[in-house]
Design a protein around this motif. Structure first.
Motif, mmCIF file in Angstrom:
data_model
loop_
_atom_site.group_PDB
_atom_site.id
_atom_site.type_symbol
_atom_site.label_atom_id
_atom_site.label_comp_id
_atom_site.label_asym_id
_atom_site.label_seq_id
_atom_site.Cartn_x
_atom_site.Cartn_y
_atom_site.Cartn_z
ATOM 1 N N ALA A 894 35.721 26.738 16.178
ATOM 2 C CA ALA A 894 35.093 26.333 17.448
ATOM 3 C C ALA A 894 33.583 26.293 17.334
ATOM 4 O O ALA A 894 32.921 25.478 17.998
ATOM 5 C CB ALA A 894 35.511 27.286 18.562
ATOM 6 N N ARG A 895 33.013 27.159 16.490
ATOM 7 C CA ARG A 895 31.563 27.156 16.320
ATOM 8 C C ARG A 895 31.055 25.804 15.836
ATOM 9 O O ARG A 895 29.962 25.366 16.203
ATOM 10 C CB ARG A 895 31.173 28.244 15.308
ATOM 11 N N THR A 896 31.837 25.113 15.014
ATOM 12 C CA THR A 896 31.442 23.794 14.512
ATOM 13 C C THR A 896 31.263 22.797 15.638
ATOM 14 O O THR A 896 30.501 21.835 15.499
ATOM 15 C CB THR A 896 32.505 23.285 13.519
ATOM 16 N N PHE A 897 31.928 23.013 16.761
ATOM 17 C CA PHE A 897 31.866 22.063 17.872
ATOM 18 C C PHE A 897 30.856 22.462 18.947
ATOM 19 O O PHE A 897 30.210 21.586 19.529
ATOM 20 C CB PHE A 897 33.255 21.937 18.507
ATOM 21 N N VAL A 898 30.714 23.747 19.211
ATOM 22 C CA VAL A 898 29.785 24.165 20.271
ATOM 23 C C VAL A 898 28.388 24.434 19.731
ATOM 24 O O VAL A 898 27.414 24.418 20.484
ATOM 25 C CB VAL A 898 30.331 25.398 21.018
ATOM 26 N N GLN A 899 28.265 24.712 18.428
ATOM 27 C CA GLN A 899 26.959 24.855 17.776
ATOM 28 C C GLN A 899 26.966 23.997 16.515
ATOM 29 O O GLN A 899 26.953 24.500 15.393
ATOM 30 C CB GLN A 899 26.699 26.326 17.430
ATOM 31 N N PRO A 900 26.992 22.670 16.682
ATOM 32 C CA PRO A 900 27.240 21.785 15.533
ATOM 33 C C PRO A 900 26.031 21.517 14.661
ATOM 34 O O PRO A 900 26.164 20.828 13.656
ATOM 35 C CB PRO A 900 27.690 20.482 16.209
ATOM 36 N N TRP A 901 24.857 22.006 15.028
ATOM 37 C CA TRP A 901 23.636 21.661 14.312
ATOM 38 C C TRP A 901 23.780 21.965 12.824
ATOM 39 O O TRP A 901 24.361 22.970 12.448
ATOM 40 C CB TRP A 901 22.447 22.419 14.898
ATOM 41 N N PRO A 902 23.251 21.091 11.970
ATOM 42 C CA PRO A 902 22.344 19.960 12.216
ATOM 43 C C PRO A 902 23.038 18.633 12.503
ATOM 44 O O PRO A 902 22.412 17.588 12.419
ATOM 45 C CB PRO A 902 21.565 19.873 10.909
ATOM 46 N N TRP A 903 24.343 18.650 12.796
ATOM 47 C CA TRP A 903 25.044 17.430 13.178
ATOM 48 C C TRP A 903 25.327 17.447 14.666
ATOM 49 O O TRP A 903 25.025 18.423 15.361
ATOM 50 C CB TRP A 903 26.363 17.325 12.409
ATOM 51 N N GLN A 904 25.923 16.378 15.152
ATOM 52 C CA GLN A 904 26.501 16.377 16.479
ATOM 53 C C GLN A 904 27.936 16.900 16.375
ATOM 54 O O GLN A 904 28.482 17.046 15.288
ATOM 55 C CB GLN A 904 26.483 14.957 17.065
ATOM 56 N N ALA A 905 28.554 17.185 17.506
ATOM 57 C CA ALA A 905 29.928 17.678 17.493
ATOM 58 C C ALA A 905 30.826 16.666 16.794
ATOM 59 O O ALA A 905 30.740 15.464 17.066
ATOM 60 C CB ALA A 905 30.423 17.918 18.917
ATOM 61 N N PRO A 906 31.660 17.105 15.871
ATOM 62 C CA PRO A 906 32.497 16.160 15.109
ATOM 63 C C PRO A 906 33.516 15.460 15.995
ATOM 64 O O PRO A 906 33.990 16.010 16.990
ATOM 65 C CB PRO A 906 33.181 17.046 14.067
ATOM 66 N N SER A 907 33.850 14.236 15.603
ATOM 67 C CA SER A 907 34.824 13.434 16.345
ATOM 68 C C SER A 907 36.112 13.235 15.566
ATOM 69 O O SER A 907 36.995 12.528 16.039
ATOM 70 C CB SER A 907 34.220 12.057 16.686
ATOM 71 N N SER A 908 36.218 13.829 14.388
ATOM 72 C CA SER A 908 37.431 13.686 13.592
ATOM 73 C C SER A 908 37.764 15.016 12.948
ATOM 74 O O SER A 908 36.904 15.894 12.801
ATOM 75 C CB SER A 908 37.255 12.618 12.507
ATOM 76 N N VAL A 909 39.022 15.164 12.566
ATOM 77 C CA VAL A 909 39.472 16.399 11.934
ATOM 78 C C VAL A 909 38.778 16.586 10.582
ATOM 79 O O VAL A 909 38.398 17.702 10.218
ATOM 80 C CB VAL A 909 41.000 16.372 11.773
ATOM 81 N N GLN A 910 38.603 15.505 9.846
ATOM 82 C CA GLN A 910 37.957 15.614 8.543
ATOM 83 C C GLN A 910 36.563 16.189 8.666
ATOM 84 O O GLN A 910 36.203 17.152 7.960
ATOM 85 C CB GLN A 910 37.887 14.249 7.868
ATOM 86 N N ALA A 911 35.748 15.617 9.549
ATOM 87 C CA ALA A 911 34.382 16.106 9.710
ATOM 88 C C ALA A 911 34.378 17.540 10.215
ATOM 89 O O ALA A 911 33.598 18.376 9.744
ATOM 90 C CB ALA A 911 33.610 15.191 10.663
ATOM 91 N N GLY A 912 35.236 17.845 11.188
ATOM 92 C CA GLY A 912 35.281 19.196 11.728
ATOM 93 C C GLY A 912 35.672 20.223 10.679
ATOM 94 O O GLY A 912 35.056 21.292 10.564
ATOM 95 N N PHE A 913 36.680 19.912 9.879
ATOM 96 C CA PHE A 913 37.165 20.853 8.868
ATOM 97 C C PHE A 913 36.142 21.056 7.758
ATOM 98 O O PHE A 913 35.843 22.192 7.367
ATOM 99 C CB PHE A 913 38.490 20.344 8.301
ATOM 100 N N LEU A 914 35.579 19.968 7.234
ATOM 101 C CA LEU A 914 34.631 20.095 6.127
ATOM 102 C C LEU A 914 33.339 20.775 6.574
ATOM 103 O O LEU A 914 32.740 21.542 5.815
ATOM 104 C CB LEU A 914 34.336 18.720 5.530
ATOM 105 N N ARG A 915 32.904 20.520 7.795
ATOM 106 C CA ARG A 915 31.710 21.216 8.284
ATOM 107 C C ARG A 915 32.002 22.696 8.508
ATOM 108 O O ARG A 915 31.113 23.546 8.316
ATOM 109 C CB ARG A 915 31.222 20.575 9.587
ATOM 110 N N THR A 916 33.219 23.021 8.913
ATOM 111 C CA THR A 916 33.594 24.428 9.063
ATOM 112 C C THR A 916 33.537 25.140 7.721
ATOM 113 O O THR A 916 32.994 26.251 7.604
ATOM 114 C CB THR A 916 35.001 24.544 9.668
#
Length: 1155
Positions: A894-916
């Motif tokens: 959840a931190r990847t989405f509510v505190q996504p810096w230096p990106w914006q909140a991810p819009s796909s599972v791939q981006a969300g998972f890899l940024r996590t």
């Protein structure tokens, strides 16, 4: 969150010289000199580039050329401040300039411009580390500069030759091929090519003015040679004639240098910033004899020789962006050639921009530092002056600030103040980039001669009026959109008072395509044929509101030897296209076009879409052009269908066949898809349960509330709730029920638990009487601790949904707290009360609040559910599922989405998972707590964060060796931070988690678009001492034909799955729990649950051979070494493993022992 003061940071650098070769600075000026260099500034005086605070000349190469610039903070802030003060006092000139800036308004530097004193110290320390320094590398480059200048000045003049003669003569005499741009000049051209001594030579760019950071690899130095005006005619600005003469001039320089320095230097041609109109000559130290080409080391320095001309060679009005300088054939229409015109104009303005940036550095003491901050910011985002990486680099940043210090505001006033600090200049420039759309309304600086009509092609415009030039002429439309988005994100990051934006702004690399974009398209460059703007327009129009951003990533141009021809686009080179999708629209299957009555729009729509366009009547009576796509679950996603169709229609079948869309590989690894649709039956069943329970009329007390408290009811369980493909036995979801208050509840903890059982029996009876489709039964738990909850009600529906209901009675908390404070109570009773209070808060307060917050976030961010489930799969695949609580994994994701810096909140599972994973690999859990605002709307305030930080520091002081609490995971609904991490995971588990995340990130970085998603979920088992291979049928795997402990007939299999007495039965989890209770002191066990059918173990270091002693916690055998007097106790591994095999029975297929 504020970073610890003793954390070590590294500034990562990209390839050397990628974006600073177009910045202009004087090589012949002293730092303290106020004069402005003239156009004819000669390259002389070796000491002219020395800095007042440069490194000593005897500084070691290793220190000066360190690959990583490290900013190491001292353990305490006062010592850091003292260090800064000592450094500042040692530089009188810089201190004097800083005082001047403060007196003129720069006092805001220390008056609230920074979020904290720590942030200011971080920026100051970063600047100290990245400022260019003088060392052996710089000395070698300067010696080469003087040698090159002498050779160029001595080069003989070459007479007037026709194009064919000039090319042939140079190739025959010196084996140098003229690097003519495309299209090559006609053989029968009327103009002549010749070479004469340069009018002057200058060192320009960031090297001389020190506006670029220290480089990891080569030191790049730009050297201009001004071609004499006598070589050109009045009309040479037309039809590439100037660029043909420029290429020949450069080839003559290459021939002279090759003849004089072939043993000292290596020479290569390359396009200046990817502009094929302007080749330059790159000089590097000669490769030592015996080196193979593949093993060639990175040169310590490189000199780029750039031909240019004087500013008055061609009329300014002839090269405005709206003029045509490439005459078409007679029947074609003359279109404006803004890129051609501006490229030629840039060669004429090098001395002028040299003056501009030099004056800015002289009048603003913070200008150079602001350029250093901007250079770091751009590099970390993969932006540079090269057209292939955006066309916005060091020169564009420096020139923009210099222009804004002179004008750009209302009435021609400056937008930036000379008294600003470096951080203020940096942030103000970002705000201008973010807030002002220069592609719709250009930024005008100074008075523009005449009525300049800028070409509205979607590219940004910063019009330098006095010079008649668009500074951002190389910036493409898609790069400008990305640049603005990055600026907006950084401004938001720096404004987040709860988050330390320093690392996200200056340290973290954000240019990896897999992390930056939701989907990446890769197709051969040969099929596009450099029509990048057409590709962008087609994809942008075709995808419409399905995407937020489309970015074209062309391949970088290659350098070539002087004796070879310019390389063409290689067949194996690929163009990448990044997509940031709109999750609300990306899977829409029907697109509505213009109405039938709009003839022009409808014709344009049909021309663009071809046979895919259909005229349809819809339910509301409208008749519209439309597009119908297959649903995403049909094999190809809607996005891929559209992209492939557009490529096939507008670029040919080869483009469609050669295209590869990357981004769905991770989504396919999630059982029943990455959307929340798989959870809808369970959520509907929960609503039905709530309706059924509230409809009961014979209960002793009315129901106050029914709350979900399970991962299945917050869209976060790794396995789908109600089975589906590979049907599993349903797992009940936990819910809590609270009744209205009553004085008739007993005032004793044990009696309360018995009363709860009576309530559950009554509830079960009435529920089964009222609803035919419900089966309810009582389950017992915590039988060894009578003050804990003793029972639950298991409710099963015919649909397969199952729930476990527990009663929440708020009087328990008061009684437990009273028992803890009672001085007459013994230690064992107090310990039991502490355990009971922690369980009460976890099960009845924190779990429902956490479930509600995560479910709300999943509804707000469609990709969050899939990201959580994929992250849990990653933890389970690496056998960490039994150590890290589900709630902790959910907070990390959840931190990847509510505190996504230096990106914006991810819009796909791939981006969300890899940024996590990216954040997890960098998380220093020893010194930093995990703090997540699950509200997503700022409910977590600064005092709350300070309180959590204080609690974390108190835990570290109380337990410095981290034997009890290793991970500290807090949120706005759980500020305590230890609810889910008290006692687990152990420090060794947290270390393995970090190591696995780093290995995964290294895999992503290494393979990039060639990454196989499944590769991140596999880890070897040879790291463990032994492995228990579990029957795969127990974890949902395929059954063996001759299953010893499973059914072989489908009807018997279904009968077992439908057996209500087995609802919630998890044999692997039960087996693991029993093993931990029996052998937990001797073995550290790992399990992946249903994800990976193995249980592995490591022998505890405490089981090492020791002196003989009775009543040890594990099985031992006596041993005696030869010539030893004492008997030793050695762990009996064979007996323990045999007992494990006996307990597991048919569940354990085999035991593999590694050591």
């Amino acid at each position: 969150m504020a970073l610890s003061a003793n954390k070590r940071r590294k500034v990562e650098h990209s390839s050397p010289g990628e974006d600073d070769a177009a910045s202009f600075a004087s090589f012949g000026e002293e730092d303290g000199q106020d004069g402005v260099p003239g156009e004819g500034t000669e390259l002389d005086g070796r000491d002219s580039a020395h800095d007042g605070n440069a490194l000593d000349e005897d500084e070691s190469d290793d220190e000066d050329e360190a690959g990583e610039v490290e900013a190491e903070e001292a353990p305490s802030l006062p010592s850091v401040a003292a260090k800064m003060l000592r450094k500042t006092q040692s530089r009188d000139a810089r201190a004097k300039a800083a005082k001047t800036a403060l007196d003129s308004g720069g006092g805001l530097y220390t008056a609230g411009t920074f979020k904290s004193n720590l942030f200011k110290l971080q920026v100051d320390e970063l600047l100290e580390q990245i400022r260019p320094r003088r060392g052996k590398r710089e000395e070698a480059a300067e010696q080469a500069l003087h040698a090159l200048k002498r050779t160029i000045d001595k080069a003989p003049a070459r007479g007037s030759f026709s194009v064919d003669e000039a090319e042939r003569q140079l190739l025959m005499s010196s084996k140098v091929a003229v690097p003519f741009p495309s299209p090559k000049p006609p053989k029968d051209a009327k103009y002549k090519l010749q070479y004469a001594k340069p009018a002057n030579s200058n060192v320009v760019g960031s090297f001389a003015l020190k506006t670029a950071t220290r480089e990891k690899g080569s030191l790049a130095v730009d050297m201009t040679v001004t071609m004499p005006s006598s070589l050109f005619q009045d009309k040479d600005y037309l039809n590439h004639r100037y660029f043909y003469k420029r290429a020949y001039y450069l080839a003559c320089i290459a021939a002279a240098l090759k003849a004089a320095h072939s043993s000292e230097y290596d020479l290569r041609f390359e396009d200046l910033h990817g502009d094929q109109l302007k080749p330059v000559l790159v000089v590097t130290p000669a490769q030592p004899a015996g080196h193979e080409v593949e093993a060639k080391p990175t040169p310590k320095w490189m000199v780029k020789i750039i031909p240019c001309v004087s500013a008055d060679l061609f009329p300014q009005d002839k090269l405005l962006p709206d003029r045509n300088c490439i005459r078409p054939s007679a029947e074609a229409k003359a279109e404006p050639t803004p890129l051609y015109n501006s490229s030629l104009r840039a060669d004429m303005l090098m001395p002028s921009y040299l003056k501009l940036i030099h004056n800015a550095a002289s009048t603003s003491s913070a200008f150079c530092d602001a350029c250093l901050l901007g250079s770091t910011w751009l590099r970390q985002r993969g932006l540079g002056s090269n057209i292939a990486v955006g066309g916005f680099g060091n020169f564009e940043w420096s020139a923009l600030i210099a222009l804004l210090l002179q004008g750009g505001g209302p009435g021609g006033k400056p937008l930036l103040s000379e008294g600003y600090s470096s951080y203020q200049l940096f942030k103000a420039t970002l705000q201008i980039l973010a807030m002002r759309n220069m592609s719709k309304q250009g930024l005008m600086v100074g008075h523009a001669d005449g009525d300049t009509k800028l070409v509205p092609n979607g590219a940004p415009v910063v019009w330098d009026g006095p010079r008649g030039h668009n500074v951002l002429y190389k910036v493409t439309p898609w790069t400008y959109i990305q640049l603005r988005q990055e600026a907006k994100t950084t401004i938001t990051t720096l404004g987040d008072q709860l988050f330390d934006g320093f690392e996200a702004t200056f340290i973290t690399r954000v240019d990896s395509p897999l992390l930056r974009y939701d989907h990446v398209l890769e197709l051969p460059a040969s099929v596009v044929k450099s029509a990048n703007v057409v590709l962008f327009d087609v994809l942008k129009r075709g995808l419409g509101d399905r995407v937020i951003q489309v970015a074209i990533l062309p391949p970088l141009t290659q350098s070539w030897l002087p004796g070879s021809a310019r390389p063409t686009i290689m067949c194996q080179a690929a163009i990448k296209v990044g997509f940031v999708v709109n999750p609300d629209n990306v899977n829409r299957t029907v697109d509505h076009g213009p109405g039938a009555e709009s003839k022009v729009e409808a014709a344009s729509f049909r021309k663009f879409w071809g046979e895919k366009a259909e005229l349809r009547r819809f339910k509301d009576g409208s008749i519209l052009e439309s597009l119908i796509w297959s649903p995403s679950d049909s094999g190809k996603t809607v996005l891929e269908q559209i992209v492939r169709y557009l490529l096939g229609r507008h670029f040919g079948e080869d483009a469609e066949q050669g295209a590869e869309l990357i981004g769905d590989g991770f989504s396919r690894m999630i059982s029943q898809g990455s959307t929340m649709a798989a959870f809808q039956p369970q959520m509907e069943a929960y609503k039905q349960l709530e309706t059924d329970v509230r409809g009961l009329e014979g209960l002793p007390l009315s129901v106050r509330q029914l709350l979900p408290a399970d991962a299945q009811l917050r869209y976060a369980s790794s396995q789908p709730p109600l089975g589906g493909k590979g049907r599993q036995r349903p797992m009940p979801a936990d819910v809590t029920i609270q009744f209205e208050g009553s004085a008739r509840w007993p005032d004793d903890l044990v009696a309360i638990q018995r009363t709860k059982i009576a309530f559950l029996l009554k509830l079960s009876e009435q529920l089964q009487e009222a609803t035919d489709s419900v089966t309810a039964r009582i389950g017992l738990e915590n039988q060894n601790r009578d003050i804990l909850n003793q029972a639950y009600l298991e409710i099963s529906y015919e649909s397969g949904a199952a729930f476990r209901m527990r009663i929440h009675h708020d009087r328990e908390q008061t009684l437990l707290e009273r028992q803890l404070k009672d001085k007459l109570v013994g230690p064992s009773a107090k310990e039991a009360a502490a355990v009971g209070l922690a369980a009460y808060k976890r099960d009845y307060i924190k779990a429902p609040a956490h479930t509600h917050a995560i479910a709300r976030l999943c509804s707000r961010h469609p990709a969050l559910s899939g990201t959580i489930r994929l992250t849990k799969k990653w933890f389970a695949s690496h056998l960490l599922a039994n150590h890290v609580a589900d709630e902790v994994v959910e907070l990390i994701a959840a931190r990847t989405f509510v505190q996504p810096w230096p990106w914006q909140a991810p819009s796909s599972v791939q981006a969300g998972f890899l940024r996590t994973l990216h954040w997890l690999s960098r998380w220093d859990w020893r010194a930093e707590p995990l703090i997540v605002d699950l509200s997503g709307s700022g409910e977590l305030k600064q005092p709350d964060v300070q309180a959590i930080q204080t609690s974390f520091e108190a835990w570290r002081k109380l337990d410095p060796s981290m034997n009890r609490t290793v991970l500290f995971a807090a949120s706005n609904v759980d500020p305590e931070g230890t609810t889910w991490t008290d006692g687990r995971p152990a420090k060794v588990i947290a270390g393995r988690m970090t190591a696995l995340a780093k290995a995964a990130c290294a895999e992503v970085e290494g393979k990039q678009l060639g990454l196989e998603a499944a590769g991140l979920f596999a880890s070897p088992l040879n790291d463990y001492d032994f492995i228990l291979h579990i029957d795969p049928t127990l974890s949902g795997g395929r059954k063996r034909k001759n299953a010893a402990n499973g059914t072989t007939f489908k009807n018997l299999e279904l009968a077992i799955l439908d057996d209500s007495s087995l609802v919630g039965f998890d044999p692997i989890s039960s087996f693991l729990t029993e093993l931990e209770e029996l052998f937990g002191s001797a073995i550290l066990l790992f399990s992946g649950g249903l994800e990976r059918p193995v249980i592995t173990g490591l022998w505890s270091p405490q089981t090492a051979v020791r002196s003989w002693k009775v009543n040890l916690a594990y099985s031992t055998i006596p041993t005696k070494a030869p010539k030893a007097e004492d008997v030793q106790a050695e762990i009996n591994k064979e007996a323990i493993l045999s007992e494990i095999a006996r307990l597991g029975g048919n569940m354990v297929e085999r035991i593999e022992v590694n050591r």
